[in-house]
Design a protein around this motif. Structure first.
Motif, PDB file in Angstrom:
ATOM      1  N   TYR A   1       0.841  -1.196   0.000  1.00 23.18           N
ATOM      2  CA  TYR A   1       0.000   0.000   0.000  1.00 23.18           C
ATOM      3  C   TYR A   1       0.879   1.250   0.000  1.00 23.18           C
ATOM      4  O   TYR A   1       0.647   2.180  -0.771  1.00 23.18           O
ATOM      5  N   ALA A   2       1.892   1.272   0.840  1.00 27.78           N
ATOM      6  CA  ALA A   2       2.807   2.421   0.904  1.00 27.78           C
ATOM      7  C   ALA A   2       3.535   2.598  -0.429  1.00 27.78           C
ATOM      8  O   ALA A   2       3.684   3.727  -0.915  1.00 27.78           O
ATOM      9  N   LEU A   3       3.972   1.503  -1.039  1.00 29.97           N
ATOM     10  CA  LEU A   3       4.650   1.567  -2.325  1.00 29.97           C
ATOM     11  C   LEU A   3       3.751   2.206  -3.380  1.00 29.97           C
ATOM     12  O   LEU A   3       4.163   3.104  -4.114  1.00 29.97           O
ATOM     13  N   LEU A   4       2.516   1.758  -3.438  1.00 28.15           N
ATOM     14  CA  LEU A   4       1.592   2.280  -4.446  1.00 28.15           C
ATOM     15  C   LEU A   4       1.187   3.723  -4.149  1.00 28.15           C
ATOM     16  O   LEU A   4       0.966   4.513  -5.070  1.00 28.15           O
ATOM     17  N   GLU A   5       1.117   4.086  -2.896  1.00 30.98           N
ATOM     18  CA  GLU A   5       0.844   5.489  -2.538  1.00 30.98           C
ATOM     19  C   GLU A   5       1.992   6.389  -2.995  1.00 30.98           C
ATOM     20  O   GLU A   5       1.770   7.477  -3.516  1.00 30.98           O
ATOM     21  N   HIS A   6       3.207   5.931  -2.795  1.00 29.58           N
ATOM     22  CA  HIS A   6       4.379   6.687  -3.250  1.00 29.58           C
ATOM     23  C   HIS A   6       4.362   6.827  -4.775  1.00 29.58           C
ATOM     24  O   HIS A   6       4.645   7.887  -5.318  1.00 29.58           O
ATOM     25  N   TYR A   7       4.038   5.737  -5.452  1.00 27.27           N
ATOM     26  CA  TYR A   7       3.964   5.790  -6.911  1.00 27.27           C
ATOM     27  C   TYR A   7       2.898   6.796  -7.354  1.00 27.27           C
ATOM     28  O   TYR A   7       3.125   7.586  -8.274  1.00 27.27           O
ATOM     29  N   LEU A   8       1.770   6.767  -6.685  1.00 28.89           N
ATOM     30  CA  LEU A   8       0.696   7.693  -7.023  1.00 28.89           C
ATOM     31  C   LEU A   8       1.131   9.141  -6.842  1.00 28.89           C
ATOM     32  O   LEU A   8       0.775  10.009  -7.649  1.00 28.89           O
ATOM     33  N   ASP A   9       1.922   9.412  -5.807  1.00 24.49           N
ATOM     34  CA  ASP A   9       2.447  10.772  -5.601  1.00 24.49           C
ATOM     35  C   ASP A   9       3.303  11.214  -6.793  1.00 24.49           C
ATOM     36  O   ASP A   9       3.164  12.337  -7.285  1.00 24.49           O
ATOM     37  N   ILE A  10       4.169  10.334  -7.252  1.00 28.76           N
ATOM     38  CA  ILE A  10       5.017  10.649  -8.414  1.00 28.76           C
ATOM     39  C   ILE A  10       4.163  10.781  -9.668  1.00 28.76           C
ATOM     40  O   ILE A  10       4.337  11.696 -10.476  1.00 28.76           O
ATOM     41  N   PHE A  11       3.211   9.893  -9.814  1.00 25.18           N
ATOM     42  CA  PHE A  11       2.313   9.903 -10.964  1.00 25.18           C
ATOM     43  C   PHE A  11       1.571  11.242 -11.062  1.00 25.18           C
ATOM     44  O   PHE A  11       1.456  11.819 -12.140  1.00 25.18           O
ATOM     45  N   LYS A  12       1.085  11.726  -9.942  1.00 20.73           N
ATOM     46  CA  LYS A  12       0.349  12.989  -9.925  1.00 20.73           C
ATOM     47  C   LYS A  12       1.232  14.184 -10.296  1.00 20.73           C
ATOM     48  O   LYS A  12       0.753  15.155 -10.870  1.00 20.73           O
ATOM     49  N   ILE A  13       2.511  14.115  -9.941  1.00 22.71           N
ATOM     50  CA  ILE A  13       3.430  15.202 -10.291  1.00 22.71           C
ATOM     51  C   ILE A  13       3.681  15.221 -11.797  1.00 22.71           C
ATOM     52  O   ILE A  13       3.602  16.269 -12.434  1.00 22.71           O
ATOM     53  N   TYR A  14       3.950  14.065 -12.372  1.00 26.62           N
ATOM     54  CA  TYR A  14       4.370  14.003 -13.768  1.00 26.62           C
ATOM     55  C   TYR A  14       3.234  13.820 -14.761  1.00 26.62           C
ATOM     56  O   TYR A  14       3.410  14.082 -15.949  1.00 26.62           O
ATOM     57  N   LEU A  15       2.104  13.370 -14.309  1.00 22.79           N
ATOM     58  CA  LEU A  15       0.953  13.216 -15.202  1.00 22.79           C
ATOM     59  C   LEU A  15      -0.286  13.841 -14.566  1.00 22.79           C
ATOM     60  O   LEU A  15      -1.265  13.152 -14.275  1.00 22.79           O
ATOM     61  N   PRO A  16      -0.257  15.159 -14.358  1.00 29.64           N
ATOM     62  CA  PRO A  16      -1.396  15.803 -13.690  1.00 29.64           C
ATOM     63  C   PRO A  16      -2.679  15.752 -14.514  1.00 29.64           C
ATOM     64  O   PRO A  16      -3.765  15.905 -13.968  1.00 29.64           O
ATOM     65  N   GLU A  17      -2.553  15.500 -15.819  1.00 34.10           N
ATOM     66  CA  GLU A  17      -3.750  15.427 -16.654  1.00 34.10           C
ATOM     67  C   GLU A  17      -4.639  14.256 -16.269  1.00 34.10           C
ATOM     68  O   GLU A  17      -5.820  14.233 -16.624  1.00 34.10           O
ATOM     69  N   PHE A  18      -4.100  13.302 -15.514  1.00 31.48           N
ATOM     70  CA  PHE A  18      -4.919  12.184 -15.051  1.00 31.48           C
ATOM     71  C   PHE A  18      -5.580  12.461 -13.712  1.00 31.48           C
ATOM     72  O   PHE A  18      -6.352  11.644 -13.227  1.00 31.48           O
ATOM     73  N   ASN A  19      -5.256  13.607 -13.105  1.00 33.70           N
ATOM     74  CA  ASN A  19      -5.977  14.006 -11.904  1.00 33.70           C
ATOM     75  C   ASN A  19      -7.401  14.323 -12.323  1.00 33.70           C
ATOM     76  O   ASN A  19      -7.655  14.768 -13.430  1.00 33.70           O
ATOM     77  N   HIS A  20      -8.316  14.122 -11.457  1.00 37.38           N
ATOM     78  CA  HIS A  20      -9.724  14.272 -11.812  1.00 37.38           C
ATOM     79  C   HIS A  20     -10.219  15.700 -11.619  1.00 37.38           C
ATOM     80  O   HIS A  20     -11.368  15.912 -11.294  1.00 37.38           O
ATOM     81  N   SER A  21      -9.352  16.641 -11.865  1.00 42.56           N
ATOM     82  CA  SER A  21      -9.735  18.031 -11.744  1.00 42.56           C
ATOM     83  C   SER A  21     -10.483  18.475 -12.998  1.00 42.56           C
ATOM     84  O   SER A  21     -10.025  18.284 -14.120  1.00 42.56           O
ATOM     85  N   PHE A  22     -11.622  19.091 -12.810  1.00 39.29           N
ATOM     86  CA  PHE A  22     -12.419  19.577 -13.921  1.00 39.29           C
ATOM     87  C   PHE A  22     -11.636  20.582 -14.756  1.00 39.29           C
ATOM     88  O   PHE A  22     -11.629  20.530 -15.979  1.00 39.29           O
ATOM     89  N   PHE A  23     -10.934  21.488 -14.090  1.00 40.51           N
ATOM     90  CA  PHE A  23     -10.225  22.532 -14.804  1.00 40.51           C
ATOM     91  C   PHE A  23      -9.029  21.994 -15.583  1.00 40.51           C
ATOM     92  O   PHE A  23      -8.741  22.456 -16.686  1.00 40.51           O
ATOM     93  N   SER A  24      -8.319  21.022 -15.021  1.00 40.51           N
ATOM     94  CA  SER A  24      -7.185  20.478 -15.767  1.00 40.51           C
ATOM     95  C   SER A  24      -7.675  19.735 -17.003  1.00 40.51           C
ATOM     96  O   SER A  24      -7.025  19.746 -18.046  1.00 40.51           O
TER      97      SER A  24
END
Length: 160
Positions: free
Chosen positions: A86-109
């Protein structure tokens, strides 16, 4: 349950852990990744699910060993594996959000499809997070090896 099956699934979990580490490194280095790099909701590989589904059976296998040789700690090991995964995947998700913010579920992005630039602080944080992931994968491999040994060679675990 056959020892070959246990080893197979434990090795698949190890490979899955390394896969997420490779994906994180690729993101940090600007490598384009495919859809496989998108973290799923639970981030569970089939072998991790197998460990979960068979945890009671794994406890039973160890219970057949003499009680003074093994202290039935492998269920705790399965839980530790899950917490570390779980910790490993949470860390990956943190990196993922930095480098691929277009996959964040933000309406504006989504609406503006803005190209993001990564700040120096974000890059430093991503590299620190990657180093933490490396430590987690190492710890996971140790726990998985201990789990495998406790299941396949319980008599060798006679700890004084």
């Amino acid at each position: 349950m056959k020892s070959v099956q246990i080893s197979h699934h434990i090795n698949r979990v190890k490979k899955d852990n390394v896969k997420w580490l490779r994906y994180a490194n690729a993101l940090i280095n600007g490598v384009h990744l495919g859809k496989d790099a998108i973290p799923n909701v639970l981030g569970e590989c089939t072998s991790c699910q197998w460990l979960s589904d068979h945890s009671e059976e794994l406890v039973y296998i160890n219970a057949r060993s003499p009680q003074d040789e093994v202290d039935l700690f492998h269920f705790d090991l399965v839980e530790q594996v899950y917490m570390l995964r779980y910790a490993l995947l949470e860390h990956y998700l943190d990196i993922f959000k930095i480098y691929l913010p277009e996959f964040n579920h933000s309406f504006f992005s989504t609406l503006f499809h803005s190209k993001s630039t990564h700040s120096v602080a974000q890059k430093v944080k991503a590299k620190e997070t990657y180093r933490e992931m490396q430590k987690l994968v190492s710890e996971l491999n140790q726990k998985l090896l201990l789990l495998e040994n406790s299941l396949l060679h319980p008599c060798q675990l006679n700890i004084a």
